[in-house]
Design an enzyme around this catalytic site. Structure first.
Site, short mmCIF file in Angstrom:
data_model
loop_
_atom_site.label_atom_id
_atom_site.label_comp_id
_atom_site.label_asym_id
_atom_site.label_seq_id
_atom_site.Cartn_x
_atom_site.Cartn_y
_atom_site.Cartn_z
N ARG A 51 64.91 -13.14 -63.01
CA ARG A 51 64.70 -14.56 -62.72
C ARG A 51 63.35 -15.07 -63.19
NH1 ARG A 51 66.23 -14.26 -56.49
NH2 ARG A 51 64.74 -12.59 -56.78
N LYS A 151 72.88 3.48 -57.16
CA LYS A 151 73.08 3.32 -55.72
C LYS A 151 72.31 2.09 -55.23
CE LYS A 151 69.24 5.87 -53.76
NZ LYS A 151 68.73 6.92 -52.92
N HIS A 181 70.39 10.03 -59.99
CA HIS A 181 69.35 10.64 -60.82
C HIS A 181 69.14 12.12 -60.50
CE1 HIS A 181 66.84 9.41 -57.41
NE2 HIS A 181 66.09 10.44 -57.74
N ASP A 238 72.10 6.44 -47.77
CA ASP A 238 71.09 6.42 -48.82
C ASP A 238 71.00 7.76 -49.55
OD1 ASP A 238 69.01 5.07 -50.19
OD2 ASP A 238 67.51 6.18 -49.03
N HIS A 243 73.43 11.83 -53.31
CA HIS A 243 72.68 12.99 -53.81
C HIS A 243 73.13 14.32 -53.21
CE1 HIS A 243 70.25 9.86 -55.41
NE2 HIS A 243 69.56 9.62 -54.32
N LYS A 342 63.32 11.25 -43.89
CA LYS A 342 62.04 10.65 -44.28
C LYS A 342 60.96 11.19 -43.34
CE LYS A 342 63.57 6.51 -46.61
NZ LYS A 342 63.04 6.92 -47.92
P1 NAP Z 1 63.21 -5.01 -56.76
O1 NAP Z 1 61.87 -4.43 -57.04
O2 NAP Z 1 63.39 -5.90 -55.58
O3 NAP Z 1 63.67 -5.79 -58.08
C1 NAP Z 1 64.81 -6.56 -58.12
C2 NAP Z 1 64.98 -7.11 -59.51
O4 NAP Z 1 66.17 -7.89 -59.53
C3 NAP Z 1 63.83 -8.01 -59.95
O5 NAP Z 1 63.58 -7.79 -61.32
C4 NAP Z 1 64.42 -9.39 -59.74
O6 NAP Z 1 63.91 -10.35 -60.62
C5 NAP Z 1 65.86 -9.15 -60.08
N1 NAP Z 1 66.73 -10.17 -59.52
C6 NAP Z 1 66.97 -10.42 -58.21
N2 NAP Z 1 67.85 -11.45 -58.10
C7 NAP Z 1 68.16 -11.84 -59.35
C8 NAP Z 1 68.98 -12.84 -59.89
N3 NAP Z 1 69.70 -13.68 -59.11
N4 NAP Z 1 69.07 -12.95 -61.23
C9 NAP Z 1 68.36 -12.12 -62.03
N5 NAP Z 1 67.55 -11.17 -61.59
C10 NAP Z 1 67.44 -11.02 -60.26
O7 NAP Z 1 64.31 -3.87 -56.62
P2 NAP Z 1 64.32 -2.41 -57.26
O8 NAP Z 1 63.61 -1.49 -56.35
O9 NAP Z 1 63.91 -2.46 -58.68
O10 NAP Z 1 65.87 -2.04 -57.12
C11 NAP Z 1 66.88 -2.67 -57.87
C12 NAP Z 1 68.21 -2.02 -57.48
O11 NAP Z 1 68.17 -0.64 -57.82
C13 NAP Z 1 68.47 -2.08 -55.96
O12 NAP Z 1 69.85 -2.22 -55.73
C14 NAP Z 1 68.02 -0.71 -55.49
O13 NAP Z 1 68.70 -0.30 -54.32
C15 NAP Z 1 68.39 0.15 -56.68
N6 NAP Z 1 67.57 1.37 -56.78
C16 NAP Z 1 66.21 1.28 -56.84
C17 NAP Z 1 65.47 2.43 -56.95
C18 NAP Z 1 63.96 2.39 -57.05
O14 NAP Z 1 63.37 3.47 -57.22
N7 NAP Z 1 63.33 1.25 -56.96
C19 NAP Z 1 66.11 3.69 -56.98
C20 NAP Z 1 67.49 3.73 -56.93
C21 NAP Z 1 68.21 2.56 -56.82
P3 NAP Z 1 62.68 -11.33 -60.24
O15 NAP Z 1 61.59 -10.44 -59.73
O16 NAP Z 1 62.35 -11.93 -61.55
O17 NAP Z 1 63.17 -12.25 -59.23
#
Ligand code: NAP
Length: 493
Positions: A51, A151, A181, A238, A243, A342
Site C-alpha cells: 500500500r 502460514k 521454511h 502457529d 512445522h 515461546k
Molecule cells: P507486516 O510486517 O505487517 O507486513 C504486511 C505487509 O502487507 C506490508 O508490506 C503491507 O504494506 C502489506 N499490506 C497490508 N495490507 C495491504 C493491502 N490491502 N494491499 C497491499 N499491501 C498490503 O507482516 P509480515 O510480518 O511481513 O507478514 C506478512 C504475512 O506473512 C503474514 O500473514 C504473516 O503471518 C506471514 N509470515 C510472516 C513471517 C515473518 O517472519 N514476518 C513468517 C512467516 C509468515 P504497507 O506497509 O505498505 O501497508
C-alpha cells in the site's frame, strides 16, 4: 570444496507485502544472496507491491536498508548490492481495490513469452483471495505463473479449505507453493539423504529398533509486541500444525518410490492420516498446554504472556507438548513427543531419534552400562547431525564404555556460509520444484488431526498451566514424557 551454482531461468518475482517484515528480514536478503552467488540471470526482476506510496528509488533505499540490517556486514559486497538493487522496482497497490494493477501489468509486460512469473503473497491470508482475483482480472496468470503463500494457512480445517479454494479457483495445484521454511533447512533435507541414500539406517527405522522420537522447537523470544495477533493463533496453530507435523512426516514416512514432489508428499500424507486422533478421553494424558509467566528472557527480566496481552482471561497456549502415535506397522507403539514454546530456556529446534537399548550387555559392571544410541538432528541454532554411539574408552585401563557423538553434518566441509532456508525455497519456486512445499491435501489433513484436539480441550477438565519464562516449559510437560520412563533431550546435540 565450493558449491555448484546452477543459474535459474529468467523470472519476475512480485512480492506483495514488499514493505513488510517478512520481505525485509527474509525475502530480500535471500534473493540478494542468490544474486551475489551468481544464481540470478541477468534480467531477473523483483517487484515490491504494497500500500505504501513509494517511488522506485524509495523502494531501492528501503531494500538497501533491509540488506544492511539483515545481512552480516562481511557478506555485503558493494558491487553485488548495487547490481541487486537495480533489479528492484515497486508498485503501490492496495490489493483490496482495483487500482495499481495496470501499473503492475505494465512492469511485467513486454517480456518474452514463457517467462517465469512468481507472486509471493507476504501479506495476511485474508488478502490471498482478493489478490488472486485481481491477478486474474489483470490477465497476469498463465501456465508459467507461480503463487507462493505462507502460514497461517487457515486457523482450522474449514478456513484452510476456504483459503485453498480461494487460491485454487485461479491457480492449478502445481502452480501453488505453500512455504514451510523448516523444510528448506539443510538438516531437514539431510534427514532425507540419511534415510534414503544409506542402507545403514532404514533397516533400523521402525518400532523394533526405535524407542521413541522427540521433536522440539523452542524459542527464547516472546510475542514481541504482537500479543493481540498471536493470541488468535497460539503455539498449536502457529507451530505444531505446520512445522512440527511436517518434521514428524519426514521422520515417519515410508520410502517414496522416487524423489519427485508428489511421491514424497503422498507418503507424508499417509503419515498424517495415520496419526491417532487425540480425544477428550486421551487429551489429559497426551497433551499439555501452558502460558509463560514473568521470568528470564534473553536480555533480562520479562513479563508474562497475560501481562503483555493485558487480558487475563486468555487461554491461548504459548507452549504445547503432545504425545502423538502413528497407527501403522512401522511405528506401532513408538511415541512421537512434540513440544514447542515461546520464552523457553534456549532457542533450539531438533529431532531426536532414540534407539532401543542393546538386548543384553556382555560387559561387566566396571565397564559401565551401554547407553542407547540416539541420532540428533539439530535444525537451529547450529545445524548439525550427530549419531551418539558407544565406544571403548581409549587407553590401557581395561574395558570401559564411553558415549561419543559421530558428527555427520559435514557443513564446514562444503560451505563457507550456511544458506537460509528461504534462499533454497525462493529459487525452488522458479525451478518449479514443489518437493519442499506442502500440498493442499497435506495442509488439510494436518488440520483434520489438530481440530479435534481443540475440541477435546473444550471437553476436558485440563486447564492451561503456566511456566516461568526462560525454562523448558511446565512440569506437566516433563511428567508427560517421564511417566513413560523417558526424558526430554535438553542439551545433548
Ligand atoms: P507486516 O510486517 O505487517 O507486513 C504486511 C505487509 O502487507 C506490508 O508490506 C503491507 O504494506 C502489506 N499490506 C497490508 N495490507 C495491504 C493491502 N490491502 N494491499 C497491499 N499491501 C498490503 O507482516 P509480515 O510480518 O511481513 O507478514 C506478512 C504475512 O506473512 C503474514 O500473514 C504473516 O503471518 C506471514 N509470515 C510472516 C513471517 C515473518 O517472519 N514476518 C513468517 C512467516 C509468515 P504497507 O506497509 O505498505 O501497508
Amino acid at each position: 570444496m565450493t558449491r555448484q551454482i546452477i543459474p535459474v531461468e529468467p523470472f519476475d518475482y512480485v512480492i506483495f507485502g514488499g514493505t513488510g517484515d517478512l520481505a525485509k528480514r527474509k525475502l530480500l536478503p535471500a534473493l540478494y544472496h542468490r544474486d551475489h552467488d551468481g544464481q540470478l540471470p541477468e534480467d531477473a526482476q523483483i517487484i515490491g507491491a504494497s500500500r505504501s506510496d513509494k517511488s522506485q528509488k524509495e523502494y531501492r533505499d528501503f531494500a538497501r536498508d533491509a540488506l544492511e540490517n539483515h545481512v552480516p556486514a562481511d557478506q555485503l559486497n558493494a558491487e553485488s548490492v548495487d547490481r541487486f538493487l537495480k533489479r528492484l522496482d515497486y508498485v503501490p497497490i492496495d490489493v483490496t481495490t482495483a487500482e495499481g494493477w495496470d501499473e503492475l501489468a505494465a512492469l511485467l509486460d513486454g517480456r518474452s513469452n514463457g517467462r517465469i512469473r512468481a507472486f509471493y503473497l507476504a501479506v495476511g491470508p485474508g488478502l490471498f483471495g482478493p489478490i488472486c482475483e485481481q491477478l486474474n482480472k489483470a490477465h497476469l496468470i498463465d501456465d508459467n505463473t507461480r503463487l507462493v503463500i505462507e502460514k497461517p494457512l487457515g486457523r482450522d480445517l474449514e478456513s484452510a479449505r476456504e483459503l485453498n479454494k480461494a487460491v485454487g479457483d485461479y491457480f492449478k495445484e502445481d502452480q501453488v507453493f505453500r512455504i514451510d521454511h523448516y523444510l528448506g533447512k539443510e538438516t531437514v533435507q539431510n534427514l532425507l539423504a540419511l534415510r534414503f541414500a544409506n542402507a545403514l539406517f532404514e533397516p533400523l527405522w521402525n518400532a523394533s529398533h526405535i524407542d521413541h522420537v522427540q521433536i522440539t522447537v523452542a524459542e527464547t523470544v516472546g510475542v514481541e509486541g504482537r500479543a493481540a495477533y498471536y493470541d488468535k493463533s497460539g503455539a498449536m496453530r502457529d507451530m505444531v500444525q505446520n512445522h512440527l507435523l511436517q518434521l514428524l512426516c519426514l521422520v515417519a514416512m515410508e520410502p517414496p518410490a522416487n524423489g519427485d514432489a508428489d511421491s514424497i508428499r503422498d507418503e507424508k500424507l499417509k503419515v498424517l492420516r495415520a496419526l491417532r486422533p487425540i480425544t477428550a478421553s486421551t487429551a489429559n494424558d497426551t497433551t499439555v498446554r501452558a502460558q509463560y509467566s514473568a521470568g528470564a528472557g534473553p536480555d533480562g527480566k520479562v513479563d508474562g504472556y497475560l501481562e503483555e496481552l493485558q487480558d487475563e482471561d486468555s487461554t491461548t497456549a504459548t507452549f504445547v507438548a503432545l504425545k502423538a502415535e502413528i497407527d501403522n506397522w512401522r511405528w506401532a507403539g513408538v511415541p512421537f513427543y512434540l513440544r514447542t514454546g515461546k520464552r523457553m530456556a534456549m532457542r533450539m529446534s531438533e529431532i531426536v531419534i532414540q534407539f532401543r537399548p542393546v538386548p543384553h550387555s556382555i560387559f561387566g559392571e566396571n565397564a559401565g552400562k551401554p547407553i542407547s544410541n540416539k541420532l540428533v538432528l539439530r535444525l537451529q541454532p547450529d545445524e548439525s547431525v550427530r549419531q551418539w554411539i558407544m565406544i571403548k574408552d581409549p587407553g590401557p585401563g581395561g574395558m570401559r564404555l564411553r558415549r561419543l557423538p559421530l558428527d555427520m553434518s559435514f557443513a564446514e566441509t562444503f560451505e563457507e556460509r550456511s544458506p537460509d532456508a528461504y534462499e533454497r525455497l525462493l529459487l525452488d519456486v522458479i525451478r518449479g520444484n514443489q518437493t519442499l512445499f506442502m500440498r493442499r491435501d497435506e495442509v488439510e489433513a494436518a488440520w483434520q488431526w489438530i481440530d479435534p484436539i481443540f475440541d477435546a480441550w473444550e471437553e476436558t477438565t485440563q486447564t492451561v498451566t503456566s511456566y516461568t519464562a526462560g525454562t523448558w516449559g511446565p512440569s506437566q510437560a516433563i511428567a508427560l514424557i517421564e511417566r513413560d520412563g523417558r526424558t526430554w533431550n535438553d542439551g545433548d546435540q
